[in-house]
Each structure stands twice: as structure tokens, then as C-alpha cells.
Design an enzyme around this catalytic site. Structure first.
Site, PDB file in Angstrom:
ATOM      1  N   TYR A  62       1.872  42.964  43.475  1.00 41.59           N
ATOM      2  CA  TYR A  62       1.232  41.637  42.825  1.00 41.59           C
ATOM      3  C   TYR A  62       1.278  41.784  41.490  1.00 41.59           C
ATOM      4  O   TYR A  62       1.103  42.937  40.979  1.00 41.59           O
ATOM      5  CB  TYR A  62      -0.445  41.644  43.150  1.00 41.59           C
ATOM      6  N   GLU A  64       0.194  39.063  38.456  1.00 43.01           N
ATOM      7  CA  GLU A  64      -0.051  38.180  37.664  1.00 43.01           C
ATOM      8  C   GLU A  64       0.191  38.433  35.974  1.00 43.01           C
ATOM      9  O   GLU A  64      -0.254  39.735  35.728  1.00 43.01           O
ATOM     10  CB  GLU A  64      -1.457  37.676  37.915  1.00 43.01           C
ATOM     11  N   ASP A 208      17.661  19.629  32.229  1.00 46.90           N
ATOM     12  CA  ASP A 208      17.565  20.174  33.624  1.00 46.90           C
ATOM     13  C   ASP A 208      18.618  20.494  34.172  1.00 46.90           C
ATOM     14  O   ASP A 208      19.283  19.772  34.775  1.00 46.90           O
ATOM     15  CB  ASP A 208      16.768  19.196  34.666  1.00 46.90           C
ATOM     16  N   THR A 234      17.845  26.446  37.826  1.00 47.45           N
ATOM     17  CA  THR A 234      17.532  27.216  39.051  1.00 47.45           C
ATOM     18  C   THR A 234      18.515  28.625  38.932  1.00 47.45           C
ATOM     19  O   THR A 234      19.281  28.577  37.907  1.00 47.45           O
ATOM     20  CB  THR A 234      17.954  26.497  40.423  1.00 47.45           C
ATOM     21  N   LYS A 237      22.064  28.469  42.571  1.00 49.00           N
ATOM     22  CA  LYS A 237      23.138  27.304  42.841  1.00 49.00           C
ATOM     23  C   LYS A 237      24.344  28.173  42.203  1.00 49.00           C
ATOM     24  O   LYS A 237      24.715  29.194  42.700  1.00 49.00           O
ATOM     25  CB  LYS A 237      22.900  26.012  42.109  1.00 49.00           C
ATOM     26  N   ARG A 243      17.027  32.395  45.165  1.00 46.34           N
ATOM     27  CA  ARG A 243      16.127  31.128  45.076  1.00 46.34           C
ATOM     28  C   ARG A 243      15.235  31.294  44.150  1.00 46.34           C
ATOM     29  O   ARG A 243      14.308  32.053  44.170  1.00 46.34           O
ATOM     30  CB  ARG A 243      15.657  30.815  46.315  1.00 46.34           C
TER      31      ARG A 243
HETATM   32  C1  LIG Z   1      18.253  21.816  42.386  1.00 48.81           C
HETATM   33  C2  LIG Z   1      17.581  21.232  41.554  1.00 48.81           C
HETATM   34  C3  LIG Z   1      16.112  21.194  41.049  1.00 48.81           C
HETATM   35  C4  LIG Z   1      15.265  22.017  41.999  1.00 48.81           C
HETATM   36  O1  LIG Z   1      15.198  23.042  42.221  1.00 48.81           O
HETATM   37  P1  LIG Z   1      14.724  23.679  43.733  1.00 48.81           P
HETATM   38  O2  LIG Z   1      14.692  25.051  43.565  1.00 48.81           O
HETATM   39  O3  LIG Z   1      15.010  22.945  44.900  1.00 48.81           O
HETATM   40  O4  LIG Z   1      13.136  23.161  43.256  1.00 48.81           O
HETATM   41  C5  LIG Z   1      15.823  20.358  39.907  1.00 48.81           C
HETATM   42  N1  LIG Z   1      16.470  19.714  39.368  1.00 48.81           N
HETATM   43  C6  LIG Z   1      17.745  19.481  39.573  1.00 48.81           C
HETATM   44  C7  LIG Z   1      18.673  18.650  38.673  1.00 48.81           C
HETATM   45  C8  LIG Z   1      18.322  20.387  40.645  1.00 48.81           C
HETATM   46  O5  LIG Z   1      19.636  19.974  40.732  1.00 48.81           O
END
Ligand SMILES: *Cc1c(COP(=O)(O)O)cnc(C)c1O
Length: 414
Positions: A62, A64, A208, A234, A237, A243
Site C-alpha cells: 500500500y 497512498e 490527450d 496511457t 499502447k 496498463r
Molecule cells: C485509450 C485512450 C484513453 C483511455 O485509456 P484507458 O486506459 O482505457 O482508460 C483516453 N483517451 C484516449 C484518446 C485514448 O486513446
């Protein structure tokens, strides 16, 4: 790449003894990954080192708070993991500040909004039908519920972001933030133009970059870091990590971003994942990863071009990135039928909204197959099998052994 390795196989053996039902699921999924083509644009194969960190005893801890300021004892080792992840992220992306705690990409976006916005604020973002993510204002997502989203889109002819529309909407609605980034936009985004528009109306710029951040790490796509107030990303990807999510920003926003993650939107950080993020950032800083990132794009281009010769209509006419959106309508199928036929052939991908079509298209990417070591020849072969499988259910089944053969020559873990 290789992972029959000790830790992993001991793990599955121990699991099989304790829980054969779950062990069957894990082995079934491993077989599925080995003998089909993973073309889901958001997926990849993590390295054995990343998997080792994920499956480690840091999962028991843990933590936090932040390194040096935790609400729990015994954090000396996990603190070191988080410090490594942060310093590697800062170096990799030339950012002033990084937060590596978001549990996912969506959690990163939530925290970015929490740091910059109040409920009811107006936000300008790409509309969902044009490639925006759920967190960019979907009615059934927190974003659409708590903020007033104004959507922009892509040009009907070119499929490219309509910057004139973005600017006009920004001046009309005076949003508190402008979001750019997409789940399906195959081209580079001109972050400088978005910065300019945000400055004209006094908005914050949130990028994003969940999809292209791995290409950015490998120098195969422009970086949003110099332009954005906050970059959300993220790590799983193209970046090929565990993840999870991540935030990058300047020093002046750092403390606000950190508080927006913990304690505002999350509790304890997942330290095994953070250690795995550190490993992935270390891998992404190597020359081999730059070669990989460029090969991902080269492969996507070959695949898109080959598929267009078989009659698919490629959105924007091609790609600058790892991902391709295509309309299979000229072959007499829509995205849903295409996805089902391709799945029967062992080619796994997503359907996708088409901004101006009346049916769905398909979306696919080359991050995973490139990690497997595939190149131009394999992309041409994949396109051939892809187009053949789209012809009908029988053809799809006939393509299945050939897809298995192609995938079998490039095991992701050996
Ligand atoms: C994949 C993605 C997310 C979210 O990612 P998660 O890990 O699935 O929550 C947010 N914004 C964009 C543009 C994405 O391609």
C-alpha cells in the site's frame, strides 16, 4: 524477446496447482495471442521485464501519497520505484513534471480536468463520432455529465481536423479548456495551432496523447509537451508498458496535478504497475525503441496502402502513425461484418465510427505485430489475407490456418 523464463512459468505452474480454472483462462489467452494477428490499435506486447515487475511482490504494498510523503510505513522500496518512473518519464519526454500514478488513461484525463476545471465549465474537444474518447464529453461518461462539452470535428473531404472550425468554436464558446487527442485520428496533430487558439481565448490546452505517446517516445511523432498545459497519456499502447496512465506538465502546475490524482481522484497507487512503468520508460529510451517506433509507422503505411489496393477506403488517405481507419463498404461489408469475418480468420481489430458515413468502419494498428518483429513483407501478406477473409465466411475460415502460420512465425514471447 523471450519469456518462457523462470518467473513466468513458475507462476503459471503454481496457479495450475491451486486454481486450474483460472490457469486454463490464462493459457487460453496466451494461445489466442500467439496464433492470431493482434491489430487492435491500442494493444501491444509488453516485454518480459515489464511482466516481471507487474507480477512482483510490489503488488502487495500500500502506498497512498507520494515518495517521501506516504500515509503508510515500509515504502522505502516502492518510493524508489516511483522516483525512477518519474525521473525516467521526465527525461524521456523532456517534461518538467510527471505523475505516474493514474490507474488508466481515463483516470489521467479525469485528474487533468480536476486540476484545471470546475463542474459546469465549457470544454472544446473532438466529437465522439469524429474520434474523441469517452472522456471527451460522452453523455454517459463523467466528462459529459459534469462539463459542458462543445464538439469539433474533421473536414468532410480530407478527414483532417478542421482548424478553422476549432478556432471559430473557441471564439464563440470561450471554453475553459481545449482538448486535442483522439482514439482514431491517424495523422499528426498540429499542437502549435491548438496552442495558438487556446491562447487567443485564454483556455488551457489539454493534449490527450494516449495513442501517440509511444511514437513520441521513439521520436516518430511530434511531442505535445512543449505546447500543452497538461499531457494525458496511457502507458500500454504503442509505449508498450503496463496498463496505466500518466500525466506530464510544467513545474507550475505540478502540485495541482499531483493533488488532482491523489487524494482527489485516486487512493493508493499501484506500485507494481509503477515499477513496470519505470521499466517501460527505460526500454523506451533505448535506440532500439526508436527503431521500433519508426517501424510501427512504416508498417501501418504499408498495411494501409496494400488494403487500399484491395478496395478499402482509407480515412485521410493514409496514416502518419500506428493506426489506420478504413471503410470496407466498397467490398460490400460494414465494420461490424468486417470485424466478425476477420475475427473468424484470426485477425483481431475494432470497428470504428466514420465521421460522415452512415455505417461503421474498422480501426487497426501495427504496434503489436511490429513488436513481434513483422515488417513490410508480413504486412503485405497480412493485407492479402485480410482482404481475402473479408469476401465471405468461407473465405474467412479458409484464411484461418494461413493467419495462424504467419503469426506462428513471429511468437511474441519465446
Ligand atoms: C485509450 C485512450 C484513453 C483511455 O485509456 P484507458 O486506459 O482505457 O482508460 C483516453 N483517451 C484516449 C484518446 C485514448 O486513446
Amino acid at each position: 524477446m523471450s519469456v518462457t523464463a523462470g518467473a513466468a512459468s513458475t507462476g503459471i505452474d503454481a496457479l495450475r496447482q491451486r486454481d486450474p480454472e483460472v490457469a486454463d483462462v490464462l493459457e487460453g489467452e496466451a494461445r489466442r495471442q500467439d496464433d492470431s494477428l493482434q491489430l487492435i490499435a491500442a494493444e501491444n506486447f509488453t516485454s518480459p521485464a515489464v511482466l516481471a515487475a507487474l507480477g512482483s511482490r510490489l503488488a502487495n504494498k500500500y502506498a497512498e501519497g507520494y515518495p517521501g510523503a506516504r500515509y503508510h510505513g515500509g515504502c522505502e522500496y516502492v518510493d524508489a520505484a516511483e522516483r525512477l518512473a518519474v525521473s525516467r518519464a521526465v527525461a524521456l519526454f523532456a517534461a518538467e513534471h510527471a505523475n505516474v500514478q493514474p490507474h488508466s488513461g481515463s483516470a489521467a484525463v479525469l485528474a487533468a480536468y480536476a486540476a484545471l476545471l470546475r463542474p459546469g465549465d465549457t470544454v472544446l474537444a473532438m466529437g465522439l463520432a469524429h474520434g474523441g474518447h469517452l472522456t471527451h464529453g460522452a453523455a454517459d461518461n463523467f466528462s459529459g455529465r459534469w462539463f459542458d462539452f462543445v464538439p469539433y470535428g474533421v473536414d468532410a473531404e480530407s478527414g483532417l481536423i478542421d482548424e478553422h472550425q476549432v478556432r471559430a468554436l473557441a471564439h464563440q464558446h470561450r471554453p475553459k479548456a481545449i482538448v486535442c487527442g483522439s482514439i482514431s485520428y491517424p495523422r499528426h496533430i498540429d499542437y502549435a495551432v491548438f496552442r495558438e487558439i487556446a491562447d487567443e481565448v485564454g483556455a488551457a490546452l489539454v493534449v490527450d496523447a494516449a495513442h501517440p505517446i509511444g511514437l513520441v517516445a521513439g521520436g516518430a511523432a511530434p511531442s505535445p509537451v512543449p505546447y500543452a498545459d497538461v499531457v494525458c497519456a496511457t502507458t500500454h499502447k504503442v509505449l508498450r508498458g503496463p496498463r496505466g496512465g500518466m500525466l506530464l506538465c510544467g513545474d507550475e502546475l505540478g502540485a495541482r496535478i499531483d493533488r488532482a490524482v491523489f487524494p482527489f481522484t485516486q487512493g493508493g497507487a499501484q506500485m507494481h504497475t509503477i515499477a513496470a512503468k519505470a521499466v517501460a520508460f527505460g526500454e523506451a529510451a533505448t535506440p532500439a525503441f526508436a527503431v521500433y517506433a519508426h517501424q510501427v509507422v512504416a508498417n501501418a503505411r504499408v498495411l494501409a496502402e496494400a488494403l487500399s489496393t484491395y478496395g478499402l477506403v482509407i480515412a485521410t488517405g493514409g496514416t502518419d502513425t500506428h493506426l489506420v481507419v478504413a471503410d470496407p463498404a466498397p467490398l460490400g461489408v460494414d465494420g461490424r461484418v468486417a470485424r466478425a469475418r476477420l475475427a473468424a480468420a484470426g485477425i483481431v481489430l475494432d470497428t470504428s465510427a466514420l465521421p460522415y458515413g452512415d455505417s461503421r468502419g474498422i480501426r487497426f494498428g501495427t504496434a503489436a505485430v511490429t513488436t513481434q518483429g513483422m515488417g513490410r513483407d508480413e504486412m503485405e501478406r497480412a493485407a492479402e489475407l485480410f482482404a481475402y477473409a473479408l469476401r465471405g465466411e468461407e473465405e474467412a475460415l479458409a484464411a484461418r490456418p494461413q493467419v495462424r502460420e504467419l503469426a506462428g512465425r513471429f511468437p511474441p514471447y519465446r
